[in-house]
Design a protein around this motif. Structure first.
Motif, short mmCIF file in Angstrom:
data_model
loop_
_atom_site.label_atom_id
_atom_site.label_comp_id
_atom_site.label_asym_id
_atom_site.label_seq_id
_atom_site.Cartn_x
_atom_site.Cartn_y
_atom_site.Cartn_z
N VAL A 201 -19.63 -6.86 12.77
CA VAL A 201 -18.23 -7.30 12.73
C VAL A 201 -17.88 -7.67 11.30
CG1 VAL A 201 -16.53 -8.94 13.57
CG2 VAL A 201 -18.34 -8.12 15.11
N ALA A 202 -16.92 -6.96 10.71
CA ALA A 202 -16.48 -7.27 9.35
C ALA A 202 -15.72 -8.58 9.33
CB ALA A 202 -15.60 -6.14 8.82
N GLY A 203 -15.79 -9.28 8.21
CA GLY A 203 -15.07 -10.55 8.13
C GLY A 203 -15.19 -11.17 6.75
N ALA A 209 -20.74 -15.85 10.28
CA ALA A 209 -20.79 -14.44 10.67
C ALA A 209 -20.89 -14.31 12.19
CB ALA A 209 -21.97 -13.76 10.00
N VAL A 210 -20.12 -13.37 12.73
CA VAL A 210 -20.20 -13.07 14.16
C VAL A 210 -21.38 -12.14 14.42
CG1 VAL A 210 -19.00 -12.03 16.12
CG2 VAL A 210 -17.72 -13.39 14.44
N THR A 282 -36.98 2.78 1.31
CA THR A 282 -36.81 3.25 -0.07
C THR A 282 -35.39 3.04 -0.62
OG1 THR A 282 -36.37 5.47 0.81
CG2 THR A 282 -38.63 4.99 0.13
N MET A 283 -34.39 2.88 0.26
CA MET A 283 -33.01 2.73 -0.22
C MET A 283 -32.25 1.78 0.70
SD MET A 283 -32.15 6.76 -0.96
CE MET A 283 -30.43 6.46 -1.38
N LEU A 284 -31.33 1.01 0.10
CA LEU A 284 -30.44 0.12 0.84
C LEU A 284 -29.01 0.34 0.37
CD1 LEU A 284 -32.47 -3.23 0.71
CD2 LEU A 284 -32.02 -1.88 2.77
N ASN A 285 -28.07 0.27 1.29
CA ASN A 285 -26.66 0.45 0.93
C ASN A 285 -25.80 -0.36 1.89
OD1 ASN A 285 -24.31 1.43 -0.27
ND2 ASN A 285 -24.18 3.13 1.17
N ALA A 286 -25.11 -1.37 1.35
CA ALA A 286 -24.27 -2.20 2.21
C ALA A 286 -23.24 -2.95 1.37
CB ALA A 286 -25.12 -3.21 2.99
N GLY A 287 -22.05 -3.07 1.94
CA GLY A 287 -21.04 -3.93 1.33
C GLY A 287 -20.33 -3.32 0.16
N TYR A 288 -19.22 -3.97 -0.23
CA TYR A 288 -18.42 -3.51 -1.36
C TYR A 288 -17.78 -4.67 -2.12
CZ TYR A 288 -14.96 -4.10 2.39
OH TYR A 288 -14.21 -4.60 3.42
N LYS A 289 -17.94 -5.93 -1.60
CA LYS A 289 -17.40 -7.08 -2.31
C LYS A 289 -18.16 -8.32 -1.85
CE LYS A 289 -12.87 -8.74 -3.90
NZ LYS A 289 -13.10 -10.19 -3.81
N ASN A 291 -17.41 -11.33 -1.23
CA ASN A 291 -16.85 -12.24 -0.23
C ASN A 291 -16.39 -11.53 1.04
OD1 ASN A 291 -14.69 -10.97 -1.45
ND2 ASN A 291 -13.36 -12.80 -1.48
N VAL A 292 -16.92 -10.33 1.27
CA VAL A 292 -16.58 -9.56 2.47
C VAL A 292 -17.86 -9.19 3.22
CG1 VAL A 292 -15.51 -7.47 3.39
CG2 VAL A 292 -14.50 -8.62 1.40
N ILE A 293 -17.93 -9.59 4.49
CA ILE A 293 -19.01 -9.11 5.35
C ILE A 293 -18.63 -7.70 5.80
CG2 ILE A 293 -20.24 -9.44 7.53
CD1 ILE A 293 -19.60 -12.44 7.27
N PRO A 294 -19.43 -6.69 5.47
CA PRO A 294 -19.04 -5.32 5.83
C PRO A 294 -19.27 -5.03 7.31
CG PRO A 294 -21.20 -5.30 4.82
CD PRO A 294 -20.72 -6.73 4.76
N GLY A 295 -18.68 -3.95 7.77
CA GLY A 295 -18.85 -3.57 9.16
C GLY A 295 -20.09 -2.76 9.42
N THR A 296 -20.69 -2.17 8.36
CA THR A 296 -21.91 -1.39 8.52
C THR A 296 -22.85 -1.64 7.35
OG1 THR A 296 -21.01 0.55 7.37
CG2 THR A 296 -20.73 0.47 9.78
N ALA A 297 -24.11 -1.36 7.56
CA ALA A 297 -25.13 -1.42 6.51
C ALA A 297 -26.14 -0.32 6.78
CB ALA A 297 -25.81 -2.78 6.48
#
Length: 431
Positions: A201-203, A209-210, A282-289, A291-297
Motif C-alpha cells: 500500500v503506497a502512502g 505503514a499499512v 544481486t539487485m534491488l529496486n524500490a521507491g522514488y522519493k 518520504n513516499v512508501i511505494p506500492g511495489t518493490a
C-alpha cells in the motif's frame, strides 16, 4: 608473435561489451574479423544477426566422419572499467608473456585457439577426423537469446549432424602441490534468474505503514541470503571427488567435506561450488522519493540448482519468499550433464598427449554456458578450452575479474591439444 597470440590480441581490441541491456555494438565487428580469417583460408562463414549488431557466425569444416562435433564460443564480454586495470582492458597488449584484456580467458583466448587451428589445418589441406561446426556467438554473457538461442531457433540447419560439442571452462591446468589436474566439464548447474516482486500500500513516509513492500522484499531477500542449502552429492561430483582423491594420493572424505575443503583448498575449489544449490540476491529496486512508501518493490536473484534438484530448489525458494512475494523467471535453463566416457575419453587423451604427467578429471561447472541452448536440440556438451597455466595464475579469478590475461604459452598448448583432438595428428607448430 605466434598466430594464436596475434589473433587473440586483435579480438581483445574489439570492444564487444554486453551490459545485458540488449545492445552489442561490437559483436558485428568481431564477427566480421572472424569471418575474414576463415574466408582467407577457404572456410565459408555464415554470418547472421538476431537484431541490429547482434551478430553470430557459423562455419562447417567437412571431416572424415559425418558425425558432427560442434566447437562453439561467444564473442561478447562483460563490462570492464579501465580505471581499475593495470593495462587497458581493450588494448590486447602482449606483455610479461601474457595477452591482456577483457575476454582473454572468457573467452576470446579460446576462440583464438580454434581459429589458429582451423587456419593451419586448412593451409595444410587436412581433413579433420569428423565434421566440425565452428560457431562464434553473440550474447552468452546475458541470456544467450540473441546468440545461441536465435541460432538454434532460426538457423538450426547449420548444426545438422552435430551430436556433441565442446566449449569454455575445461581442460585448464589446476595445480595442487606438484599435481597438475585438468578438469573437463561434464555438466552445469541449472540457471534460474528470478525477478521478485512485493506489492503493498503506497502512502506517506511519515505515517505508520499499512503494508510496506520495501520491508517485505527486504525480509524475503534476507531469508534467501541466509538460507543454508543442504549438500546434495550428485553422481558427477562424487566421481570428481573420487578422481581427485586418486590424483592427490589422499582420500577426500565425502562425509566430512567442510573439513576436507579446508585441508585441500586448491582441489576443493573444483567442487565446493557444486555441492549445493544457491540463490544469491544481486539487485534491488524500490521507491522514488524518501518520504513516499511505494506500492511495489523488486529484487533480482541469481539462482543455480544441481542436476536433478530443480523441483526441490523451486519449492525451497517459494517457501523462503513467503506468500506476499511473487517470482518470475528472467532466464531459466535446466541443468545439463554428459557422460564421462566416449568423447570425454578423447578429450582426456588429447590432454595427456601434450602433458603425460597431467591428471584429467570430470567436473561440474558452478555457472552456465551456451551448452544449455544446444542441449535443447540434443547436442551433448563438454567444457573443454585447453590451457596450460602456471601455478600462480588465478584462473577462476580471471573470469569477469580485473586484469584478465592469458599466457601465450598456454594458448599455444591449447592449439596443440585441439590439433590432437580434432585432426588426430600431432603438431610441433605453435600456430
Amino acid at each position: 608473435m605466434t598466430e594464436v597470440a596475434e589473433i587473440c590480441s586483435e579480438l581483445l581490441r574489439i570492444d564487444t561489451t554486453n551490459d545485458g541491456g540488449g545492445d552489442g555494438p561490437g559483436e558485428r565487428r568481431a564477427a566480421e574479423y572472424v569471418a575474414g580469417l576463415l574466408d582467407e583460408v577457404g572456410i565459408e562463414p555464415h554470418v547472421f544477426e538476431s537484431a541490429p549488431g547482434r551478430t553470430s557466425l557459423v562455419a562447417r569444416v567437412p571431416g572424415d566422419d559425418p558425425d558432427g562435433l560442434l566447437v562453439h564460443g561467444h564473442l561478447d564480454v562483460v563490462p570492464a572499467d579501465p580505471a581499475e586495470w593495470r593495462v587497458h582492458p581493450f588494448s590486447g597488449e602482449i606483455a610479461d608473456g601474457c595477452v591482456h584484456g577483457r575476454g582473454a580467458v572468457d573467452m576470446k583466448g579460446t576462440l583464438s585457439m580454434t581459429l589458429a587451428w582451423a587456419r593451419e589445418n586448412a593451409r595444410r589441406g587436412a581433413r579433420p577426423r569428423r565434421d566440425l561446426v565452428l560457431a562464434f556467438l553473440a550474447d552468452e554473457e546475458a541470456t544467450g537469446a540473441y546468440g545461441a538461442g536465435h541460432a538454434i531457433e532460426r538457423h538450426r540447419d547449420l548444426f545438422e549432424g552435430c551430436t556433441e560439442a565442446i566449449s569454455e571452462s575445461g581442460g585448464f591446468t589446476w595445480h595442487e602441490g606438484d599435481v597438475r589436474i585438468y578438469p573437463v566439464a561434464v555438466g552445469e548447474r541449472g540457471t534460474a534468474w528470478m525477478r521478485l516482486t512485493a506489492r503493498g500500500v503506497a502512502g506517506h513516509g511519515s505515517k505508520p505503514a499499512v503494508d510496506n513492500p520495501v520491508a517485505e522484499i527486504a525480509r524475503a531477500v534476507a531469508r534467501l541470503a541466509d538460507h543454508r542449502w543442504p549438500v546434495r552429492l550428485t553422481p558427477e561430483v562424487a566421481r570428481l571427488i573420487d578422481e581427485l582423491s586418486r590424483a592427490l594420493g589422499t582420500p577426500i572424505d565425502v562425509d566430512r567435506l567442510e573439513e576436507e575443503i579446508r585441508r585441500v583448498p586448491r582441489a576443493a575449489a573444483l567442487f565446493r561450488g557444486v555441492l549445493r544449490d544457491s540463490a544469491n540476491p544481486t539487485m534491488l529496486n524500490a521507491g522514488y522519493k524518501v518520504n513516499v512508501i511505494p506500492g511495489t518493490a523488486e529484487a533480482h536473484v541469481d539462482g543455480r540448482f544441481l542436476p536433478g534438484q530443480r523441483d526441490e530448489f523451486l519449492e525451497t525458494v517459494d517457501r523462503l519468499l513467503g506468500p506476499k512475494v511473487t517470482r518470475e523467471f528472467v532466464s531459466f535453463e535446466e541443468a545439463v550433464s554428459s557422460p564421462a566416457e566416449g568423447l570425454f575419453d578423447d578429450l582426456t587423451a588429447a590432454l595427456l598427449a601434450e602433458d603425460p604427467g597431467g591428471r584429467p578429471v570430470p567436473y561440474v561447472m558452478t555457472g552456465g554456458t551456451d551448452a544449455k541452448w544446444f542441449a535443447r536440440i540434443g547436442i551433448r556438451g563438454y567444457g573443454f578450452a585447453p590451457l596450460f597455466l602456471p601455478p600462480d595464475l588465478d584462473y577462476f579469478g580471471m573470469f569477469h575479474g580485473v586484469d584478465e590475461r592469458v599466457p601465450v604459452e598456454g594458448l599455444e598448448f591449447g592449439v596443440r591439444v585441439l590439433d590432437r583432438l580434432l585432426s588426430g595428428e600431432s603438431t610441433d607448430s605453435t600456430m
